[in-house]
Design an enzyme around this catalytic site. Structure first.
Site, PDB file in Angstrom:
ATOM      1  N   LYS A 109     -47.646  -3.911  48.217  1.00 24.79           N
ATOM      2  CA  LYS A 109     -48.329  -5.191  48.109  1.00 24.79           C
ATOM      3  C   LYS A 109     -49.816  -4.876  48.024  1.00 24.79           C
ATOM      4  CE  LYS A 109     -49.478  -9.520  50.296  1.00 24.79           C
ATOM      5  NZ  LYS A 109     -49.690 -10.224  51.581  1.00 24.79           N
ATOM      6  N   GLY A 170     -54.381 -17.252  56.432  1.00 20.21           N
ATOM      7  CA  GLY A 170     -54.445 -17.670  57.825  1.00 20.21           C
ATOM      8  C   GLY A 170     -54.866 -19.104  58.078  1.00 20.21           C
ATOM      9  N   ALA A 196     -50.004 -16.500  51.283  1.00 22.94           N
ATOM     10  CA  ALA A 196     -51.207 -16.884  52.038  1.00 22.94           C
ATOM     11  C   ALA A 196     -51.415 -18.392  52.060  1.00 22.94           C
ATOM     12  CB  ALA A 196     -52.455 -16.203  51.491  1.00 22.94           C
ATOM     13  N   GLY A 197     -51.648 -18.904  53.262  1.00 27.51           N
ATOM     14  CA  GLY A 197     -52.046 -20.292  53.438  1.00 27.51           C
ATOM     15  C   GLY A 197     -50.929 -21.286  53.655  1.00 27.51           C
ATOM     16  N   ASN A 218     -46.876 -15.238  57.266  1.00 26.75           N
ATOM     17  CA  ASN A 218     -47.050 -14.472  58.496  1.00 26.75           C
ATOM     18  C   ASN A 218     -47.586 -15.376  59.607  1.00 26.75           C
ATOM     19  OD1 ASN A 218     -48.403 -11.167  59.302  1.00 26.75           O
ATOM     20  ND2 ASN A 218     -47.422 -12.661  60.585  1.00 26.75           N
ATOM     21  N   THR A 219     -48.832 -15.830  59.442  1.00 31.45           N
ATOM     22  CA  THR A 219     -49.484 -16.593  60.506  1.00 31.45           C
ATOM     23  C   THR A 219     -48.711 -17.846  60.895  1.00 31.45           C
ATOM     24  OG1 THR A 219     -51.627 -15.797  59.702  1.00 31.45           O
ATOM     25  CG2 THR A 219     -51.646 -17.693  61.186  1.00 31.45           C
TER      26      THR A 219
END
Length: 244
Positions: A109, A170, A196-197, A218-219
């Site tokens: 990645k 995040g 992301a996001g 993830n977050t």
């Protein structure tokens, strides 16, 4: 009796030479502890998980049973090392080569960020790194902005997928520009993995309803009040959105 469409029953995510039954990719950072992380991965149904060489060295000392990479592989996960924290093509290429040597995988990645505040991709360094890594035999999944022009260029240099952000890393703001994601999906033959996001299950469903092929989070899970429950919700949302 409910009949399932064959195209749904046999639905497989193909990235380069790899095939996955799940369209949810998860990160492994920032969980309260390792056990919650492992249970969250299982609850989501994920098969491909990202890991960072910069966070945990593959040859760290200690009991081998505690080696994160070994544990993930023993549990059947495919590892997707990333170049998180790299600010130049040169740095990202070196990190990717270290990952291939240490983990024996050509998957990478690719992340090349412009600054530590926004964590947004640097398009010039990203494209340079992607082209060189493809030439070196890597299966490259680039984290990129939601720019359709850059997405086309990444496809042209031989990347195996396009990973546009939904919103900055995040933030959990969800899909900020659905129009651009739709354009990317319409103009590329590659899998589109929204990265992301994404903040919650409804964001995941929306990504699939826009035609995207997979999501990476993830977050949203690691920082949730109940990570395992959130991971399960994400898994169900992905299936619902894909079917829809």
């Amino acid at each position: 009796m409910i009949r399932k469409d064959k195209s749904i029953r046999d639905d497989v995510l193909r990235i380069g030479d790899y095939e996955f039954g799940s369209r949810v990719l998860l990160g492994t950072a920032a969980y309260p502890n390792r056990q919650i992380m492992l249970e969250s991965l299982k609850a989501s149904g994920a098969e491909l998980v990202t890991i960072s060489l910069r966070r945990i060295a593959p040859n760290q000392p200690g009991n081998q049973r505690e080696n994160l990479y070994r544990i993930l592989r023993e549990k059947g996960f495919t590892l997707l090392p990333n170049t998180a924290g790299c600010f130049s093509a040169r740095e990202a290429i070196m990190t990717a080569e270290m990952a291939r040597e240490a983990l024996g995988t050509d998957l990478i990645k690719l992340e090349v960020i412009a600054d530590e505040e926004t964590l947004l991709p640097d398009p010039h360094e990203l494209l340079e790194a992607a082209e060189i890594l493809v030439q070196k035999g890597f299966t490259v999944l680039p984290y990129t902005s939601d720019d359709p022009v850059l997405a086309r260029k990444l496809e042209d240099v031989g990347c195996a997928a396009i990973m546009p952000l939904a919103s900055p890393i995040g933030t959990g703001l969800g899909i900020a520009n659905p129009h651009n994601l739709s354009i990317i999906r319409a103009r590329t033959q590659l899998p589109v993995v929204v990265d992301a996001g994404l903040g919650t299950a409804s964001d995941v469903t929306q990504a699939f309803e826009l035609g995207c092929d997979a999501v990476l989070l993830n977050t949203a899970i690691a920082k949730a009040e109940h990570p395992i429950t959130m991971a399960s919700a994400i898994g169900y949302a992905a299936k619902a959105g894909r079917h829809a």
